[in-house]
Design a protein around this motif. Structure first.
Motif, PDB file in Angstrom:
ATOM      1  N   ALA A   1       0.837  -1.209   0.000  1.00 40.57           N
ATOM      2  CA  ALA A   1       0.000   0.000   0.000  1.00 40.57           C
ATOM      3  C   ALA A   1       0.865   1.250   0.000  1.00 40.57           C
ATOM      4  O   ALA A   1       0.579   2.221  -0.702  1.00 40.57           O
ATOM      5  N   GLY A   2       1.951   1.223   0.786  1.00 35.47           N
ATOM      6  CA  GLY A   2       2.853   2.369   0.808  1.00 35.47           C
ATOM      7  C   GLY A   2       3.507   2.606  -0.533  1.00 35.47           C
ATOM      8  O   GLY A   2       3.662   3.754  -0.971  1.00 35.47           O
TER       9      GLY A   2
ATOM     10  N   ARG B   1       2.270   1.781  -3.469  1.00 33.12           N
ATOM     11  CA  ARG B   1       1.248   2.305  -4.391  1.00 33.12           C
ATOM     12  C   ARG B   1       1.028   3.798  -4.173  1.00 33.12           C
ATOM     13  O   ARG B   1       0.885   4.561  -5.130  1.00 33.12           O
ATOM     14  N   GLU B   2       1.001   4.204  -2.908  1.00 29.70           N
ATOM     15  CA  GLU B   2       0.795   5.629  -2.617  1.00 29.70           C
ATOM     16  C   GLU B   2       1.955   6.468  -3.111  1.00 29.70           C
ATOM     17  O   GLU B   2       1.766   7.564  -3.643  1.00 29.70           O
ATOM     18  N   ARG B   3       3.174   5.969  -2.950  1.00 22.17           N
ATOM     19  CA  ARG B   3       4.347   6.702  -3.445  1.00 22.17           C
ATOM     20  C   ARG B   3       4.324   6.809  -4.970  1.00 22.17           C
ATOM     21  O   ARG B   3       4.668   7.850  -5.536  1.00 22.17           O
ATOM     22  N   LYS B   4       3.896   5.727  -5.622  1.00 22.62           N
ATOM     23  CA  LYS B   4       3.811   5.744  -7.083  1.00 22.62           C
ATOM     24  C   LYS B   4       2.758   6.743  -7.549  1.00 22.62           C
ATOM     25  O   LYS B   4       2.970   7.497  -8.504  1.00 22.62           O
ATOM     26  N   LYS B   5       1.626   6.778  -6.860  1.00 21.70           N
ATOM     27  CA  LYS B   5       0.575   7.745  -7.196  1.00 21.70           C
ATOM     28  C   LYS B   5       1.077   9.172  -7.013  1.00 21.70           C
ATOM     29  O   LYS B   5       0.815  10.047  -7.849  1.00 21.70           O
ATOM     30  N   ARG B   6       1.786   9.410  -5.915  1.00 22.54           N
ATOM     31  CA  ARG B   6       2.297  10.750  -5.649  1.00 22.54           C
ATOM     32  C   ARG B   6       3.320  11.161  -6.704  1.00 22.54           C
ATOM     33  O   ARG B   6       3.319  12.301  -7.171  1.00 22.54           O
TER      34      ARG B   6
ATOM     35  N   ARG C   1       1.375  12.036  -9.897  1.00 22.95           N
ATOM     36  CA  ARG C   1       0.712  13.330  -9.767  1.00 22.95           C
ATOM     37  C   ARG C   1       1.714  14.476  -9.867  1.00 22.95           C
ATOM     38  O   ARG C   1       1.481  15.455 -10.576  1.00 22.95           O
TER      39      ARG C   1
ATOM     40  N   TYR D   1      -6.253  12.534 -11.065  1.00 24.33           N
ATOM     41  CA  TYR D   1      -5.595  13.415 -10.103  1.00 24.33           C
ATOM     42  C   TYR D   1      -6.091  14.849 -10.154  1.00 24.33           C
ATOM     43  O   TYR D   1      -6.046  15.554  -9.148  1.00 24.33           O
TER      44      TYR D   1
END
Length: 236
Positions: free
Chosen positions: A17-18, A20-25, A28, A66
């Motif tokens: 999960a961490g 995935r969040e870093r990849k999303k950030r 964006r 985003y």
């Protein structure tokens, strides 16, 4: 009693999960940087969403995951900067008066703006995008609307600091209106100048804020005479 440790599966899920969040950030932020660079190089209205997504090699669907539209991406870093100013204002000493607190907060915000946004965009890119906002009619209109909304937010914060009811006492809104007026003037003049650095807008902001008191004096025509008398100039 032995310490309970997360099961391997739970740890793996948390790590995933961490990641995935870093990849999303990262995605964006890449879209944001690409959009700002394109806006600056070829103009806001001449830039399409397709061009932004092509620069990052993602789909339109990813862009709209985003950002709702180009306007939102154009003001994304401005949101961060405004939130940074509000945080600085909240942190000002309670003993400071309203105007002193706003003055201290905006100068402190300019002093630390780089560290506040550097994980998202370089500060130079933000300053160039801020200048773009000041010189693009479509964006300037949005900026003025957003400024009005920010003024109300700050007015309520100032009222809370002073223990006032903002809807019963006009002073918070009056003080914030004067402060915001100076911010708009300095932003416009800075945007028209040749020096687009943070240091330049900070200097101008401080100088103009320090003129609010003299500008509200009841008799401007007497002030130059008093100044000349103090400095040894010829009287009128």
């Amino acid at each position: 009693m032995t310490e309970e440790r997360p099961a391997p599966v739970a740890r793996a899920a948390g790590a995933g999960a961490g990641l995935r969040e870093r990849k999303k950030r990262r995605t964006r932020d890449a879209l944001l940087r690409a959009a700002l660079l394109l806006f600056i190089s070829q103009g806001y209205e001449n830039t399409t969403v397709d061009e932004i997504t092509e620069a990052v090699d993602v789909s339109q669907r990813t862009f709209f995951r985003y950002f709702a539209n180009k306007e939102e991406v154009a003001f994304a870093v401005q949101d961060l900067v405004e939130s940074h100013f509000v945080a600085e204002l909240r942190a000002r000493p309670a003993a400071e008066g309203p105007f002193e607190a706003m003055r201290g907060a905006v100068l402190a915000a300019w002093d630390t703006v780089e560290e506040a946004i550097s994980e998202v965009v370089p500060v130079d890119l933000y300053m160039r995008s801020y200048r773009l906002i000041e010189s693009t009619p479509a964006l300037l209109a949005v900026h003025l609307r957003r400024s009005t909304e920010l003024e109300e937010r700050i007015s309520r914060l100032i009222a809370d600091r002073e223990g006032l009811d903002v809807d019963a006492d006009p002073r918070p809104r009056v003080a914030v209106a004067a402060f915001s007026g100076v911010m708009r003037v300095t932003g416009r003049l800075w945007g028209q100048g040749e020096d687009t650095t943070v240091a330049a807008i900070r200097r101008m902001t401080e100088a103009y804020l320090d003129q609010i008191g003299p500008a509200l004096a009841s008799d401007w025509r007497r002030a130059p005479m008093a100044h000349r008398a103090r400095t040894g100039g010829a009287g009128g």
